[in-house]
Design a protein around this motif. Structure first.
Motif, PDB file in Angstrom:
ATOM      1  N   GLN A  32      -8.057   5.790  -7.196  1.00 33.71           N
ATOM      2  CA  GLN A  32      -6.532   4.860  -6.796  1.00 33.71           C
ATOM      3  C   GLN A  32      -5.982   5.634  -5.554  1.00 33.71           C
ATOM      4  OE1 GLN A  32      -4.983   3.216 -10.630  1.00 33.71           O
ATOM      5  NE2 GLN A  32      -6.791   1.918 -11.003  1.00 33.71           N
ATOM      6  N   ARG A  47       0.579  -1.633   0.179  1.00 27.42           N
ATOM      7  CA  ARG A  47      -0.271   0.023  -0.345  1.00 27.42           C
ATOM      8  C   ARG A  47       0.762   1.190  -0.003  1.00 27.42           C
ATOM      9  NH1 ARG A  47      -5.002  -1.589   4.001  1.00 27.42           N
ATOM     10  NH2 ARG A  47      -5.614  -3.114   2.868  1.00 27.42           N
ATOM     11  N   ALA A  87      -5.912   4.180  -2.147  1.00 27.30           N
ATOM     12  CA  ALA A  87      -4.848   3.672  -1.577  1.00 27.30           C
ATOM     13  C   ALA A  87      -3.870   4.663  -0.393  1.00 27.30           C
ATOM     14  CB  ALA A  87      -3.232   4.112  -2.536  1.00 27.30           C
ATOM     15  N   ALA A 121       1.968   1.819  -3.456  1.00 22.27           N
ATOM     16  CA  ALA A 121       0.468   2.225  -4.642  1.00 22.27           C
ATOM     17  C   ALA A 121       0.767   3.523  -4.278  1.00 22.27           C
ATOM     18  CB  ALA A 121      -0.941   1.496  -4.283  1.00 22.27           C
TER      19      ALA A 121
END
Length: 563
Positions: A421, A359, A425, A362
């Protein structure tokens, strides 16, 4: 803003509670998360596990108390004794019999067996509490993912509609040129093909948006066809943050504070206590016993009416000599359980480390992706404007314009996906580490606050979370009063001077019980949002403690109903 997730604090938390209907025409992330946590059956199951383990602690404590029992019996006796030649000795008894007895048994010393059993159950309760916390985080992560899937689908739908409008404009230009004889029928056919392709993309996006909104409704316990409109923030023009060695600190913090790791540690402690209990199970026990008894006309005594009183008290020492190797096998089993718990703890630590790293990457890559997507969109927009102008002025051809048109649509879709996204994230990372102070350093800063609009045109305000100096202060807590019930409750603390790394100390004033510091899910300098184990009706107090140790005023609030 201190962190990206602070933007969810702009929702109206009053609509997020279990007994109330959320505001579906402008559904905020906070309202959606609260509703999902209220409705998810896993939350209720986790709460039931905690209650069951609390009862197990009560059972372990019961072994320290004496066992007191009473018994009573009544009956009828008809008995005659004949002695043959000595008839003068003949006797008979006809009447009622009754017996009453009071017994007491109390284990005085057992070489640590009860202590180990109680420690084991307490450790299991800590594990159940940690698993409930981890379950809430899992539901929270799923809710965030579903919300941003729906948000992304809504923004892609808007981009597809824009692409369809551009394709319609291109067709109008081609038809206009055909009408004056400066374009061919082939140009119009290619433009119509591009328009049909854009319509197909728009229909597909509409289906995806409808499907994701239906999933949100189902997760909230509503019919899938419920009318829902969610907030869709505007474009982000963000600078890449300097991450440095932040990943190492995030992973270290997560390993120390993650509820899944806490549950594994508690299970390890329970296994250690279980081994102690197994070792103590075959040791001697010292008990005290007492008995008081009264019998009227006992059937096994002489054939005369009589009442007998008896009492006894003493100490009893039980020393196991041989139990078929039961104790040895229990110890072997307990040691194996301890080894298993140790291995499970290492596995959980690795799993949390992997989750945080994924994560973290990300978020880092998401920031770069948003920047690249914005640059791509700017170039694609300029390319289309140039190609459209060239074609309209008779310099370029239809193929050049349609290729630029297709590139613009793809760039717009990629930008919308990248923004959604990235925001997802960030929130997922904040959930994973259970902190908002460190993730706040991943936030980006812009000279102007981005515009925000809901699907349908409603405006949304993002709360600024710029740190301010001074002593923290709580001015109010929402909702007022707080509805009680099983499972955690969402609280919004409003005030001033809340600093990064602040925690909230909660105390049940009615029971005189303090709880471990709660880490806010959403942080702002004047707004904190957290989940709290409120439970049943009682008087509570909350106090904010900043990272530098400064404490706010204690704020008292009421919890009503529930349970």
């Amino acid at each position: 803003m201190s962190l990206a997730v602070a933007s969810v604090a702009s929702g109206d938390v009053d609509h997020s509670y279990c007994g109330q209907q959320p505001q579906l025409d402008a559904l905020t992330l906070t309202a959606f998360i609260a509703r999902v946590l209220c409705r998810d059956p896993r939350s209720a199951a986790a709460w039931a596990s905690v209650e069951a383990q609390s009862a197990a602690i009560g059972l372990a404590k019961a072994a320290y108390y004496p066992q007191l029992g009473v018994s009573a019996a009544i009956g009828r006796i008809d008995e005659t004794a004949n002695y043959g030649n000595a008839s003068e000795q003949n006797a008979s008894l006809h009447g009622a019999t009754n017996d009453q007895a009071l017994s007491l048994s109390w284990i005085l010393y057992d070489f640590g067996l009860r202590k180990a059993q109680l420690a084991r159950e307490r450790a299991r309760l800590q594990a159940a509490l940690a698993m409930r916390e981890d379950g809430a985080q899992t539901v929270l992560s799923e809710a965030i993912a579903a919300y941003f899937d729906a948000l992304q689908a809504a923004r892609v739908l808007a981009a597809e509609r824009e692409a369809e409008a551009i394709a319609q404009h291109s067709l109008s230009v081609a038809e206009g040129k055909l009408a004056v004889g400066v374009a061919s029928e082939a140009d119009c056919l290619q433009a119509r093909t591009a328009l049909a392709r854009a319509a197909v993309g728009r229909i597909t996006a509409e289906g995806a948006s409808t499907r994701t909104l239906g999933m949100l409704a189902v997760m909230m316990g509503l019919p899938p066809d419920a009318e829902i409109a969610i907030f869709a923030s505007g474009d982000d023009s963000e600078d890449a943050p300097q991450l440095g060695d932040l990943a190492g600190r995030l992973i270290e913090r997560a390993v120390q504070s993650h509820p899944r790791v806490g549950a594994a540690l508690a299970q390890l402690q329970a296994a250690r206590s279980g081994l102690d209990a197994a070792k103590s199970s075959g040791l001697p026990q010292l008990s005290m016993s007492a008995l008081g008894e009264r019998s009227d006309n006992p059937a096994d005594r002489a054939l005369i009416e009589q009442t007998i009183h008896s009492s006894s008290i003493g100490l009893q020492l039980n020393v196991p000599l041989f139990d078929g190797f039961t104790r040895q096998y229990r110890i072997k089993e307990a040691r194996a359980a301890l080894e298993r718990s140790t291995a499970e703890l290492r596995g959980v630590e690795r799993e949390v480390t992997r989750e945080i790293w994924q994560r973290y990457v990300a978020v880092k890559n998401g920031v770069q992706d948003v920047q690249a997507a914005q640059a791509l969109l700017d170039i694609a927009r300029q390319s289309y404007q140039l190609a459209a102008g060239r074609y309209q002025n008779g310099v370029g051809n239809i193929v050049e314009m349609l290729m630029a048109q297709s590139g613009l649509a793809e760039a717009r879709n990629h930008q919308e996906s990248a923004i959604s996204q990235l925001r997802s994230a960030r929130l997922q990372l904040a959930v994973s580490i259970g902190q908002t102070a460190e993730i706040g350093r991943l936030d980006v800063h812009t000279d102007t606050a981005p515009a925000a609009a809901a699907v349908g045109g409603r405006e949304d305000r993002a709360l600024a979370a710029t740190p301010h100096g001074g002593v923290p202060r709580i001015s109010t807590i929402e909702p007022q009063p707080v509805p009680g019930g099983q499972g955690p409750r969402a609280l919004t603390l409003k005030g001033a001077n809340f600093a990064e790394g602040a925690v909230v100390n909660l105390r049940n004033e009615t029971e005189g019980r303090s709880y471990a510091a709660r880490i806010p899910i959403v942080f702002g300098s004047d707004n904190l949002w957290l989940w709290a184990p409120i439970g049943c009706a009682a008087k509570w107090s909350a106090q904010v403690q900043n990272a530098d140790g400064q404490l706010s005023n204690p704020y008292t609030f009421e919890v009503v109903g529930g349970c």
